[in-house]
Design a protein around this motif. Structure first.
Motif, PDB file in Angstrom:
ATOM      1  N   MET A  85      18.586   8.020  -7.056  1.00 18.66           N
ATOM      2  CA  MET A  85      17.859   9.125  -7.729  1.00 18.66           C
ATOM      3  C   MET A  85      17.296  10.181  -6.571  1.00 18.66           C
ATOM      4  O   MET A  85      16.945   9.916  -5.673  1.00 18.66           O
ATOM      5  N   PRO A  86      17.709  11.415  -6.884  1.00 18.26           N
ATOM      6  CA  PRO A  86      17.258  12.436  -6.053  1.00 18.26           C
ATOM      7  C   PRO A  86      15.779  12.395  -5.741  1.00 18.26           C
ATOM      8  O   PRO A  86      14.859  12.369  -6.718  1.00 18.26           O
ATOM      9  N   ASN A  87      15.411  12.864  -4.576  1.00 19.97           N
ATOM     10  CA  ASN A  87      13.944  12.672  -4.294  1.00 19.97           C
ATOM     11  C   ASN A  87      13.445  13.567  -3.259  1.00 19.97           C
ATOM     12  O   ASN A  87      14.114  13.820  -2.162  1.00 19.97           O
ATOM     13  N   PRO A  88      12.548  14.472  -3.420  1.00 15.31           N
ATOM     14  CA  PRO A  88      12.172  15.673  -2.676  1.00 15.31           C
ATOM     15  C   PRO A  88      11.696  14.923  -1.173  1.00 15.31           C
ATOM     16  O   PRO A  88      12.045  15.603  -0.068  1.00 15.31           O
ATOM     17  N   LYS A  89      11.247  13.865  -0.934  1.00 17.84           N
ATOM     18  CA  LYS A  89      10.936  13.091   0.308  1.00 17.84           C
ATOM     19  C   LYS A  89      12.147  12.964   0.978  1.00 17.84           C
ATOM     20  O   LYS A  89      12.042  12.861   2.419  1.00 17.84           O
ATOM     21  N   MET A  90      13.091  12.528   0.336  1.00 21.29           N
ATOM     22  CA  MET A  90      14.521  12.202   1.138  1.00 21.29           C
ATOM     23  C   MET A  90      15.390  13.619   1.147  1.00 21.29           C
ATOM     24  O   MET A  90      16.416  13.476   1.723  1.00 21.29           O
ATOM     25  N   GLU A  91      14.838  14.517   0.768  1.00 20.09           N
ATOM     26  CA  GLU A  91      15.448  15.973   0.901  1.00 20.09           C
ATOM     27  C   GLU A  91      16.907  16.065   0.357  1.00 20.09           C
ATOM     28  O   GLU A  91      17.460  16.762   0.574  1.00 20.09           O
ATOM     29  N   ILE A 143      21.133  10.855   7.373  1.00 18.93           N
ATOM     30  CA  ILE A 143      20.806   9.724   6.742  1.00 18.93           C
ATOM     31  C   ILE A 143      19.336   9.791   6.275  1.00 18.93           C
ATOM     32  O   ILE A 143      18.416  10.145   6.791  1.00 18.93           O
ATOM     33  N   THR A 144      19.313   9.020   5.215  1.00 15.55           N
ATOM     34  CA  THR A 144      17.976   8.779   4.706  1.00 15.55           C
ATOM     35  C   THR A 144      17.675   6.887   4.893  1.00 15.55           C
ATOM     36  O   THR A 144      18.534   6.353   5.020  1.00 15.55           O
ATOM     37  N   PHE A 145      16.262   6.615   5.051  1.00 12.49           N
ATOM     38  CA  PHE A 145      15.723   5.209   5.258  1.00 12.49           C
ATOM     39  C   PHE A 145      14.628   5.131   4.432  1.00 12.49           C
ATOM     40  O   PHE A 145      13.740   6.060   4.252  1.00 12.49           O
ATOM     41  N   LYS A 146      14.363   3.985   4.045  1.00 16.17           N
ATOM     42  CA  LYS A 146      12.909   3.297   3.445  1.00 16.17           C
ATOM     43  C   LYS A 146      12.917   1.907   3.777  1.00 16.17           C
ATOM     44  O   LYS A 146      13.766   1.167   3.601  1.00 16.17           O
ATOM     45  N   ALA A 147      11.705   1.620   4.145  1.00 18.96           N
ATOM     46  CA  ALA A 147      11.343   0.256   4.522  1.00 18.96           C
ATOM     47  C   ALA A 147      11.484  -0.722   3.132  1.00 18.96           C
ATOM     48  O   ALA A 147      10.792  -0.180   1.985  1.00 18.96           O
ATOM     49  N   LEU A 182       0.735  -1.191  -0.285  1.00 17.26           N
ATOM     50  CA  LEU A 182      -0.085   0.190   0.051  1.00 17.26           C
ATOM     51  C   LEU A 182       0.740   1.198   0.057  1.00 17.26           C
ATOM     52  O   LEU A 182       1.813   1.357   0.774  1.00 17.26           O
ATOM     53  N   PRO A 183       0.707   2.214  -1.112  1.00 16.07           N
ATOM     54  CA  PRO A 183       1.581   3.295  -1.137  1.00 16.07           C
ATOM     55  C   PRO A 183       1.495   4.273   0.273  1.00 16.07           C
ATOM     56  O   PRO A 183       2.670   4.609   0.459  1.00 16.07           O
ATOM     57  N   HIS A 184       0.459   4.280   0.799  1.00 16.48           N
ATOM     58  CA  HIS A 184       0.261   4.990   2.095  1.00 16.48           C
ATOM     59  C   HIS A 184       1.009   4.509   3.201  1.00 16.48           C
ATOM     60  O   HIS A 184       1.151   5.164   4.388  1.00 16.48           O
ATOM     61  N   GLN A 185       1.382   3.239   3.059  1.00 21.48           N
ATOM     62  CA  GLN A 185       2.223   2.729   4.162  1.00 21.48           C
ATOM     63  C   GLN A 185       3.481   2.652   4.084  1.00 21.48           C
ATOM     64  O   GLN A 185       4.521   1.971   4.627  1.00 21.48           O
ATOM     65  N   VAL A 186       4.248   3.183   2.925  1.00 25.35           N
ATOM     66  CA  VAL A 186       5.530   3.132   2.774  1.00 25.35           C
ATOM     67  C   VAL A 186       6.245   4.044   3.837  1.00 25.35           C
ATOM     68  O   VAL A 186       5.695   5.115   3.996  1.00 25.35           O
ATOM     69  N   VAL A 187       7.039   3.623   4.705  1.00 30.90           N
ATOM     70  CA  VAL A 187       7.784   4.276   5.488  1.00 30.90           C
ATOM     71  C   VAL A 187       9.413   4.778   5.127  1.00 30.90           C
ATOM     72  O   VAL A 187       9.978   4.005   4.807  1.00 30.90           O
ATOM     73  N   ARG A 188       9.349   5.969   4.842  1.00 34.60           N
ATOM     74  CA  ARG A 188      10.651   6.508   4.446  1.00 34.60           C
ATOM     75  C   ARG A 188      10.887   7.994   5.012  1.00 34.60           C
ATOM     76  O   ARG A 188       9.946   8.507   5.559  1.00 34.60           O
ATOM     77  N   GLY A 189      12.079   8.440   4.856  1.00 37.90           N
ATOM     78  CA  GLY A 189      12.200   9.677   5.702  1.00 37.90           C
ATOM     79  C   GLY A 189      13.832   9.876   6.146  1.00 37.90           C
ATOM     80  O   GLY A 189      14.657   9.327   5.329  1.00 37.90           O
ATOM     81  N   THR A 190      14.227  10.896   6.624  1.00 39.53           N
ATOM     82  CA  THR A 190      15.600  11.371   6.885  1.00 39.53           C
ATOM     83  C   THR A 190      16.003  11.301   8.547  1.00 39.53           C
ATOM     84  O   THR A 190      14.720  11.860   9.059  1.00 39.53           O
ATOM     85  N   VAL A 191      16.868  11.322   8.864  1.00 41.86           N
ATOM     86  CA  VAL A 191      17.291  11.667  10.339  1.00 41.86           C
ATOM     87  C   VAL A 191      18.676  12.213  10.361  1.00 41.86           C
ATOM     88  O   VAL A 191      19.383  11.905   9.687  1.00 41.86           O
ATOM     89  N   LEU A 192      18.717  13.529  11.074  1.00 37.50           N
ATOM     90  CA  LEU A 192      19.913  14.083  11.352  1.00 37.50           C
ATOM     91  C   LEU A 192      20.524  13.464  12.711  1.00 37.50           C
ATOM     92  O   LEU A 192      20.089  13.851  13.673  1.00 37.50           O
ATOM     93  N   LEU A 193      21.487  12.597  12.386  1.00 34.67           N
ATOM     94  CA  LEU A 193      22.118  11.968  13.715  1.00 34.67           C
ATOM     95  C   LEU A 193      22.908  12.758  14.540  1.00 34.67           C
ATOM     96  O   LEU A 193      23.699  13.747  13.819  1.00 34.67           O
TER      97      LEU A 193
END
Length: 231
Positions: free
Chosen positions: A136-142, A160-164, A54-65
């Motif tokens: 590939m550059p991605n706005p969601k990954m900033e 760092i970026t992460f994606k399930a 399900l597209p709305h259950q994709v977990v992705r993002g960034t963390v500034l450690l």
């Protein structure tokens, strides 16, 4: 010497699977089971209760450690001519649209690519090369930004970026074995806080199913989920 090492390893393996560890205990243990002769990365794997179909259950993002990853991240900045100087000052290793042709020839010796929105229409021809490599550059990954200098500085300082993945597992490197206990604890707590915050609103049941901590070439240490908010 090798027999002693094997004995040590056996003792550690027996110890690891007797219980689940708090985050603090796991950090001490990760240092104890590190047998490699280089400064190994500390990695976390979080299995999530999501339906990745399900597209709305994709977990992705960034963390500034808070304390970075301990790695020197190699960055390519695909920016227009008037942004090249700022990108270089911010710390980009490679700068300029000339690298598009180089990528077409098979060159992808970078860890992250940062781009401005204005050049994204020029990247269609290399999407098939960059996509499978996660470059590939991605706005969601900033990594697509009107302020690429800021993105570059943040990545260099520990963002760092992460994606399930397709199994609903998030993998990330959060430091080095040589980091102090406090630095690793700070980085891991920040990472997990962002993972919890990114829970999809449609996710049912337990969100965090299991967490393992490991270092390069070490066994995974199971963490006690009580160490985290399991919403």
């Amino acid at each position: 010497m090798s027999k002693k090492l094997t004995k040590n390893k056996k003792k550690i393996i027996d110890k690891i699977y007797k219980k689940k560890y708090s985050l603090e205990e796991a950090i001490f243990l990760i240092k104890e089971i590190d047998f490699v002769k280089f400064d190994a990365s500390v990695d976390i794997s979080v299995r999530l209760g999501i339906d990745i179909r399900l597209p709305h259950q994709v977990v992705r993002g960034t963390v500034l450690l808070p304390h970075g990853t301990g790695k020197n991240v190699c960055i390519l900045a695909l920016v227009p001519k008037n942004k090249e100087s700022e990108a270089k000052k911010a710390g980009a290793d490679y700068v300029g649209l000339k690298y598009i042709e180089k990528i077409k020839s098979g060159w992808t010796d970078v860890d992250v690519i940062v781009a401005t929105p204005s050049v994204m229409n020029q990247l269609g021809t290399i999407g098939k090369i960059l996509g499978p490599k996660g470059l590939m550059p991605n706005p969601k990954m900033e990594t697509v930004s009107i302020n690429p200098e800021k993105s570059i500085e943040e990545i260099k300082s520990g963002k760092i970026t992460f994606k399930a993945d397709r199994y609903g597992i998030v993998h990330a490197s959060v430091g080095k074995v040589s980091f102090s206990h406090k630095y690793l604890l700070d980085n891991l707590e920040k990472f997990m806080k962002i993972i919890v915050r990114n829970k999809p609103s449609t996710s049912k049941g337990s969100y965090i199913k299991s967490i393992y901590l490991s270092s390069t070439m070490s066994y995974g240490i199971p963490l006690d989920l009580k160490s985290f908010v399991n919403k």
